[in-house]
Design a protein around this motif. Structure first.
Motif, PDB file in Angstrom:
ATOM      1  N   LEU A 179       0.829  -1.204   0.000  1.00 44.76           N
ATOM      2  CA  LEU A 179       0.000   0.000   0.000  1.00 44.76           C
ATOM      3  C   LEU A 179       0.866   1.258   0.000  1.00 44.76           C
ATOM      4  N   ALA A 180       1.927   1.248   0.798  1.00 42.19           N
ATOM      5  CA  ALA A 180       2.808   2.416   0.857  1.00 42.19           C
ATOM      6  C   ALA A 180       3.499   2.642  -0.481  1.00 42.19           C
ATOM      7  N   ALA A 181       3.892   1.548  -1.147  1.00 34.91           N
ATOM      8  CA  ALA A 181       4.584   1.690  -2.430  1.00 34.91           C
ATOM      9  C   ALA A 181       3.653   2.190  -3.518  1.00 34.91           C
ATOM     10  N   VAL A 182       2.415   1.699  -3.546  1.00 38.21           N
ATOM     11  CA  VAL A 182       1.481   2.069  -4.617  1.00 38.21           C
ATOM     12  C   VAL A 182       0.784   3.392  -4.308  1.00 38.21           C
ATOM     13  N   LEU A 183       0.233   3.513  -3.092  1.00 37.54           N
ATOM     14  CA  LEU A 183      -0.421   4.770  -2.718  1.00 37.54           C
ATOM     15  C   LEU A 183       0.619   5.880  -2.643  1.00 37.54           C
ATOM     16  N   GLY A 184       1.674   5.595  -1.904  1.00 36.48           N
ATOM     17  CA  GLY A 184       2.866   6.429  -1.882  1.00 36.48           C
ATOM     18  C   GLY A 184       2.609   7.918  -1.800  1.00 36.48           C
TER      19      GLY A 184
END
Length: 426
Positions: free
Chosen positions: A29-34
């Protein structure tokens, strides 16, 4: 079609892996939403007006088969090499080397862009202008390097807390902004024509990058075949709600007044000036989470390439010492990111100067990874998802334009280095 045999990069991971589904979801989630949700809704609205919502919707639709494709690849070929591994199995080690070099070096080039999004929020709230932006950018890079230095379990636990906090705060921002929606802000819809929608989509590739980097963490899961798909499905649902929600209220509430910090404007409009520091905290947390995921994946990718001779051996020399964290590769990624930050500051360039160069690399890596998936995945829905993803990724490369020449040059340089090293002998 039978794929040619090749030796995929070795995965520098802990035995059996240690990531749970929740921790893996937080990292994904952190990588995609970022950091995309911080500033890109405003930048996309500036490029396409209300029609930027079409670009958001189209890329979210593309994300479904793309996420399914990389989840299927990660479940079948877990390891630190990620996309480089898949390309190596499908097309041989030379292609894997080119993809690996381009992607590995794109992370330190893109890290200042990601950290700079948060830095602009801090500068907006605290003042200090350019000096504050540079200082915050460097600070985020150093904090994330320390988190990764301490190991994947430590960074994953921190990431889980960040992900829960961010998702809650973004949902609050969406719900609090809905009563202030003005339908007049949605007309005229195609203010910059269809070319504006294409320009917005090229910018928004940044917002949807991430599925490929977490594939380098696939070997860290306790049960990759089971857990990667679950983490991907949860991430898709959360990202869809939050991205569409923030993009819609940015256009419908702020209209032409959306700037580089639309999230701050939305919360201040809903709750007053006291919310501006809260928005700054959200921006910093989002950035730390995103850069953390990319540093974790890139360090493992660098070590995996080094262990197969595709990069200098020193990058992976510490992996066999009993540590799962490839600290040598991490030092290179963090050091190069700080060097890029310092270079941009010295030249007076904004921290997002390398945005299109980085998104061009991501788009090109998507093309390579999905092409490998077409060869490697079985028939039925996995193959269909791979084909759709390949076509969509190729379209993104076209939209990006000339910046894709940079990762092509980087990949060729890596191939030349590898071939020269092999001729000289070990």
């Amino acid at each position: 079609m039978k794929a040619p045999t090749a030796t995929p990069p070795v995965a520098p991971t802990a035995r059996g892996g240690s990531l749970t589904v929740l921790q893996g979801t937080a990292l994904t989630l952190a990588a995609v939403l970022g950091t995309g949700v911080i500033s890109l809704p405003g930048l996309a609205a500036d490029a396409a007006g209300p029609a930027s919502l079409l670009a958001w919707g189209a890329l979210l639709l593309v994300s479904v088969p793309l996420a399914a494709t990389f989840a299927a690849l990660g479940a079948r070929h877990p390891g630190g090499g990620g996309v480089s591994t898949y390309v190596g199995v499908a097309f041989g080690t030379r292609a894997a080397t080119m993809v690996g070099w381009a992607f590995f070096l794109a992370i330190p080039i893109g890290a200042p862009v990601a950290a700079g999004f948060a830095a602009s929020y801090v500068a907006d709230a605290a003042g200090g202008g350019r000096a504050t932006e540079v200082g915050v950018t460097a600070g985020v890079i150093l904090v994330v390097a320390v988190m990764n230095w301490m190991g994947i379990q430590v960074s994953a636990r921190v990431q889980l807390g960040i992900a829960g906090t961010i998702a809650t705060l973004l949902l609050v921002a969406i719900l609090a902004s809905l009563p202030r929606v003005d339908p007049a802000n949605l007309t005229p819809f195609l203010t910059h024509g269809w070319s504006g929608v294409g320009a917005a989509a090229a910018l928004l590739v940044w917002a949807f990058a991430g599925w490929e980097i977490v594939s380098s963490l696939s070997g860290e899961y306790r049960d990759p075949a089971r857990d990667i798909g679950r983490a991907t499905a949860v991430t898709l649902g959360v990202v869809t709600v939050l991205y569409l929600g923030i993009a819609f209220v940015t256009v419908a509430v702020l209209g032409g007044g959306a700037g580089r910090a639309p999230l701050a404007d939305l919360l201040v409009g809903a709750f007053g000036d006291w919310a501006r520091p809260l928005t700054t905290a959200v921006a910093v947390l989002l950035t730390v989470g995103a850069v953390n995921s990319f540093f974790a994946g890139a360090s493992r990718l660098g070590a995996a390439l080094a262990l197969t001779g595709a990069m200098p051996h020193w990058l992976g020399a510490d992996v066999g010492s009993g540590r799962a964290t490839p600290r040598h590769a991490l030092l290179v990624v963090a050091g190069l990111a700080l060097l890029v930050t310092a270079g941009e500051a010295a030249l007076g360039l904004p921290t997002d100067a390398t945005l299109l160069m980085t998104t061009g690399t991501f788009a090109l890596v998507y093309v390579a990874g999905t092409a490998a998936a077409v060869r490697l995945l079985p028939g039925g829905w996995p193959r269909l998802a791979a084909v759709v993803s390949f076509v969509a990724s190729a379209a993104l490369v076209v939209l990006t334009g000339l910046p894709v020449l940079i990762p092509l040059a980087t990949g060729l340089a890596g191939l030349c280095w590898t071939l020269r090293r092999k001729r000289r002998g070990p």
